[in-house]
Write a protein that holds these residues in place. Structure first.
Motif, short mmCIF file in Angstrom:
data_model
loop_
_atom_site.label_atom_id
_atom_site.label_comp_id
_atom_site.label_asym_id
_atom_site.label_seq_id
_atom_site.Cartn_x
_atom_site.Cartn_y
_atom_site.Cartn_z
N THR A 176 0.84 -1.20 0.00
CA THR A 176 0.00 0.00 0.00
C THR A 176 0.88 1.25 0.00
O THR A 176 0.65 2.19 -0.78
CB THR A 176 -0.92 0.01 1.23
N ILE A 182 2.68 1.74 -3.44
CA ILE A 182 1.79 2.17 -4.53
C ILE A 182 1.30 3.59 -4.28
O ILE A 182 1.19 4.40 -5.20
CB ILE A 182 0.62 1.17 -4.69
N THR A 183 1.03 3.91 -3.01
CA THR A 183 0.59 5.27 -2.68
C THR A 183 1.63 6.28 -3.18
O THR A 183 1.29 7.26 -3.85
CB THR A 183 0.41 5.43 -1.16
N SER A 241 -5.12 3.10 -3.27
CA SER A 241 -4.02 2.12 -3.23
C SER A 241 -4.39 0.95 -2.33
O SER A 241 -4.22 -0.21 -2.71
CB SER A 241 -2.74 2.76 -2.68
N TYR A 292 -6.65 0.50 -12.98
CA TYR A 292 -5.22 0.70 -12.67
C TYR A 292 -4.31 0.50 -13.88
O TYR A 292 -3.11 0.56 -13.76
CB TYR A 292 -4.78 -0.17 -11.48
N TRP A 300 -1.84 3.20 -14.26
CA TRP A 300 -0.84 3.42 -13.22
C TRP A 300 0.57 3.19 -13.76
O TRP A 300 0.75 2.50 -14.76
CB TRP A 300 -1.10 2.49 -12.03
N ALA A 357 3.93 0.30 -10.01
CA ALA A 357 2.72 -0.13 -9.32
C ALA A 357 2.21 -1.45 -9.91
O ALA A 357 1.78 -2.35 -9.19
CB ALA A 357 1.65 0.94 -9.40
#
Lengths: 483, 456
Positions: A282, A285-286, A303, A321, A324, A328
């Motif tokens: 998390t 990815i954040t 995320s 996503y 992204w 990620a």
């Protein structure tokens, strides 16, 4: 091979199938969906008739060994999938049978991969049945049978529990198998109801809340909206994220909490690793997607939802996503491999296998430096992992990658991008649902050819039953009279 | 009930199998993970690995919530220690297997301090069973009820027997009014027979009679009756030790053959009146030179079942009138005919019966609970003893009672005499009843033999 006993068991499973289809039939009646009602009625009748015929087979002996256990589980799942697909096909909600089968297998194996570009105009009863297959497949329909069936004599059905449950080792929660199965189902249904209530409080319409709860419980991922979970309020999205996370934790942990044994939960290596994985993923990815969101809070929210959805192998989505950054994507692909904890409804390799694999790596490295060193591999601070278990995990790991590579190779004949093929196999084998690129969260699997769909169906079954039952079903030595 | 069994050896496993099939929740504790790994595949039980005398292990095996702990580990000391710990943890009932003869007396003395509800000694039980058979050599098996006053005896019908070809309704003229045929074993099948049942040669029949009638019964049935004066015991095991003590006391000549010199020396010191021989009993010439053909009875008690079977078969071959074979495991015993190996005694089985009886009585501490339990006819039927308590079925003629199929009230002991019940007999409060049932039903109180509504 005790074929009569196997037939008897499959018959009982079909009875469970026909009974569990009754609510869908009722919904069709009340909603006035005539064709759907007929298709459910026909399937219920067919399945009940097959069940009556099969359960009339009286096995000479009730002895059940591991071979029978594997075959019972594999055959039950195959027959469940075929009969479960009939309502979709007969009601022409899904006109092609292969597609109906794909959708049903995806439901029972809690994959959540769909071939439907448009779900919102399907009849309500069909949508309900589609989500309900997640609930039945999540904990396992044979485990449900074990919870119901009166205990006849020996504990040999343990082979069935072992073949259907997820994880490298399967332990009992109570001395009696039937009670163990009941405890698992009570926790399972209790948590599903809890999620339903939370979603209703969050203002979700009842039917949406019900199907979403069913989809989360089995860590399946079928949604009744084309946009998956994206249109619901942030509160509901967060609630779903938390419940996906919870359903991928080993159910033994909940039983320990119910018994007040917090120490075992705290000491559990797998749970710790799982928390760490979710936290790191998390966080990473954040940070990598920070620039794409209006606020840090929103970045964390999305995320965590995506991480929870992928690691628990559910496959709900709040956004696509595909846009992204590659970093990620790489993290999500790693999460797809790992999957949930053993003894949960999640799919994938299972966190405990990864933990043991990594620990055994260190152990083998140690052996290179001190060839005569004697050590043992520990889990949860005290439990020593038997060498046999470690070997089984190595074998499992090998088979897993073997199937992954071969399937990707075969799928490549279709001519789509590598990322599409690889992530499609990964998403099916790990029972996640959405992959990347052409099979991303905003897309579906309808464009694959029939052989490709059959391959992916096989992958889903192999993934849900953890490889061996399906492999043994096709192994000639299983069916040999003398072996 | 929740039951913890420590020790997954032969007795532990047999107990786990029997008690789990009777519906109890079983947890088996053993130090050896290899023993435990395969257990849940065949039995519906849970397993815990560890030393059964350690408090930590007992706790994780849930002894604190268990209703009963049965300690059947290898060492007596560990079993006693486990039981003390279990009692402290709050387990209300404990049973220990204690085998060392040197502890037998101590145990009677210390039972309360040790917190033992029951102590079982398979070897002692086996020795007692063998001794009872030696007393009446005509019978293959002999189980006693009500403190030895009522007997259940089994014997095979030879082709020339007076009973062959007779219907059950006609046999009372032969065996007398105070005896009853309550079970018949024919090949693999077992019958709890009705009046129309016809007896055939080679049937093994189980008869219930009063102890004092046994001699008369043997006479009426023209069974071979020979008092046993000399016994040859093969294998100086613990059973031999208990048995020799009994036999010497009743004036029987005892000869023991063992291949371990140390054991022979020990036995000769303990029993100066017995003849202890050091040698290999599996050698034919040696057995002949020790005069096997001239003894009245041969009892094989070595630790190897195969050796026991072979020597017993040889003893029958040379014409020894009474042969008794001890077997550790009985899975294959039905492959052997009694006429080859004589009576079969299985210490494990005796212990399991005793503990099963205790467990069933515990599950049902109310009136009319089980006083004794014996498995008869190769474990396919059970003979149970109850005391009648005030209930619906008291004072009603038996012909008016709804008794479940495959159940038989074999006899009633009332005011010092045995009644073989007829349709117009009544059950009275305080009667002791012996009931024979097929073994696939669990009967733990007298009520269980009647249908839900006992009156017709």
């Amino acid at each position: 091979m005790n074929t009569k006993l196997i037939g008897n068991y499959v018959g009982k499973i079909l009875l469970i199938l026909s009974v569990s289809m009754v609510p869908a039939f009722m919904i069709a009646l009340f909603a006035g969906e005539e064709t759907a009602a007929w298709s459910f009625f026909a399937t219920i009748a067919l399945s009940a008739a097959a069940s009556v015929l099969l359960t009339r087979i009286r096995p000479k002996t009730k002895s059940l060994y591991s071979r029978e256990g594997f075959v019972i589980v594999a055959l039950s799942w195959v027959s469940l999938s075929i009969l479960g697909a009939l309502p979709f096909y007969l009601s022409s909600s899904i006109p092609r049978f292969v597609d109906a089968l794909f959708e049903t297998v995806s439901g029972f194996t809690t994959t959540g991969a769909t071939i439907l570009p448009e779900v919102e105009n399907l009849p309500m009863s069909i949508l309900y049945w589609r989500s309900f297959t997640h609930l039945l497949g999540g904990m396992g329909v044979l485990v449900f049978l074990l919870a119901l069936a009166p205990q006849d004599g020996a504990g040999a059905p343990m082979h069935i529990l072992r073949a259907e449950s997820a994880g490298p080792t399967v332990g009992k929660l109570a001395p009696k198998l039937r009670r163990t199965a009941r405890i698992l189902y009570l926790i399972y249904i209790g948590m599903t109801l809890l999620e339903l209530v939370v979603l209703l409080i969050g203002g979700m319409p009842f039917f949406d809340a019900l199907t979403t709860a069913l989809g989360t419980a089995g860590t399946g991922g079928f949604s009744i909206r084309n946009s998956s979970i994206a249109d619901y309020s942030p509160f509901c999205q967060s609630a779903v994220a938390v419940f996906m996370f919870l359903f991928a934790i080993n159910f033994n942990m909940y039983y320990c909490i119910l018994l007040g044994d917090i120490r075992s939960v705290w000491k559990n290596s797998e749970l710790r690793a799982y928390l760490l994985i979710v936290l790191i993923a998390t966080g990473a990815i954040t940070i990598s997607t920070l620039t794409r969101f209006a606020s840090v809070g929103e970045a964390i929210h999305h995320s965590f939802f995506q991480v929870s959805s992928i690691v628990s192998t559910t496959g709900f989505a709040t956004l696509d996503y595909n846009g992204w950054p590659e970093f990620a994507h790489a993290i999500l692909i790693i999460l797809m491999f790992i999957g949930g904890c053993a003894g949960s409804t999640g799919g994938g390799m299972k966190v405990s296998r990864i933990v043991i694999l990594i620990k055994s790596l260190g152990y083998e490295m140690d052996k290179l430096i001190h060839p005569h060193r004697v050590t043992s591999l520990r889990l949860d601070g005290r439990n020593i992992v038997a060498d046999g278990t470690i070997r089984q995990i190595h074998v499992y790991f090998f088979f897993y990658f073997f199937i992954l590579i071969i399937s990707t190779l075969l799928l490549s004949l279709e001519g789509f991008s590598f990322k599409t093929n690889f992530s499609a196999v990964l998403a099916c084998l790990n029972n996640i649902g959405p992959g990347m690129d052409l099979v991303g969260p905003a897309c579906n699997y309808s464009f694959f050819s029939i052989p490709a769909k059959l391959l992916l169906i096989l992958n889903m079954l192999i993934g849900r039953l953890e490889i061996f039952p399906i492999l043994l079903l096709f192994a000639p030595s299983t069916w040999k009279r003398r072996s | 009930m929740k039951i913890t069994i420590t020790g997954g050896g032969t007795v532990g496993c047999a107990l786990a199998e029997r008690l789990s099939s009777e519906g109890h929740d079983i947890i088996v504790v053993d130090v050896n993970p290899a023993v435990l790994s395969s257990l849940p595949d065949t039995l519906d039980v849970m397993t815990v690995e560890g030393n059964s005398a350690s408090l930590e292990v007992l706790k994780s095996a849930g002894v604190a919530d268990a209703d009963l702990m049965i300690a059947t580990a290898n060492a007596d000391e560990i079993n006693i220690l486990s039981c003390i710990a279990a009692k402290k943890l709050g387990c209300p009932h404990t049973i220990a297997r204690v085998r060392n003869p040197e502890y037998t007396q101590q145990l009677m003395f210390l039972k309360e301090e040790l917190g033992l509800s029951l102590s079982v000694n398979p070897e002692l039980a086996a020795a007692q069973e063998i001794y009872r058979l030696i007393q009446f050599p005509s019978f293959l098996k002999r189980d006693s009820f009500n403190k030895g006053r009522v007997e259940l005896v089994e014997f095979a019908l030879s082709a020339g027997s007076v009973l062959v070809g007779k219907k059950l309704s006609e046999v009372s003229a032969v065996i007398g009014p105070r005896a009853l045929i309550c079970a018949v074993e024919r090949g693999e099948e077992v019958f709890i027979p009705k009046g129309s049942f016809e007896l055939a040669a080679d049937d093994k029949i189980t008869v219930t009679a009063a102890r004092k009638e046994l001699a008369a019964l043997i006479k009426r049935l023209e069974l071979v009756k020979q008092k046993i004066h000399s016994v040859l015991i093969i294998g100086g095991s613990r059973i031999a030790e208990y048995l020799t003590e009994e036999l010497l006391r009743s004036g029987v000549n005892v000869k023991i053959i063992d291949r371990d010199l140390g054991r022979c020396e020990f036995l000769s010191q303990k029993f100066p009146n017995a003849l202890i021989i050091h040698g290999d009993a599996a050698r034919r010439g040696f057995l002949e030179s020790e005069g096997i053909a001239a003894t009245d009875a041969v009892i094989t008690l070595t630790g190897l079942d195969e050796e026991n079977l072979i020597i017993s078969k040889y003893a029958t071959y040379v014409g020894v009138p009474k042969v008794i074979t001890k077997m550790k495991r009985t899975e294959f015993s039905h492959l052997f005919e009694n006429r080859d190996i004589g009576s079969l005694v299985c210490p494990k089985e005796l212990t399991v019966n005793e503990i099963t009886r205790y467990v069933r009585a515990m599950a049902n501490s109310g009136p009319g609970s089980l006083r004794a339990l014996h498995r008869i006819v190769d474990g396919k039927a059970e003979a149970l003893e109850f005391t009648a308590q005030p209930a619906e079925y008291i004072g009603v003629p038996i012909s008016q009672l709804h008794i479940k199929p495959e159940m038989l009230i074999a006899c009633i002991w009332r005011r010092n005499s045995l009644i073989i019940p007829k349709g117009d007999d009544l059950i009275q409060v305080g009667d002791i009843l012996i009931v024979v049932t097929s073994a696939d039903r669990t009967v733990s109180e007298l009520q269980d033999i009647f249908e839900k509504n006992p009156l017709i």
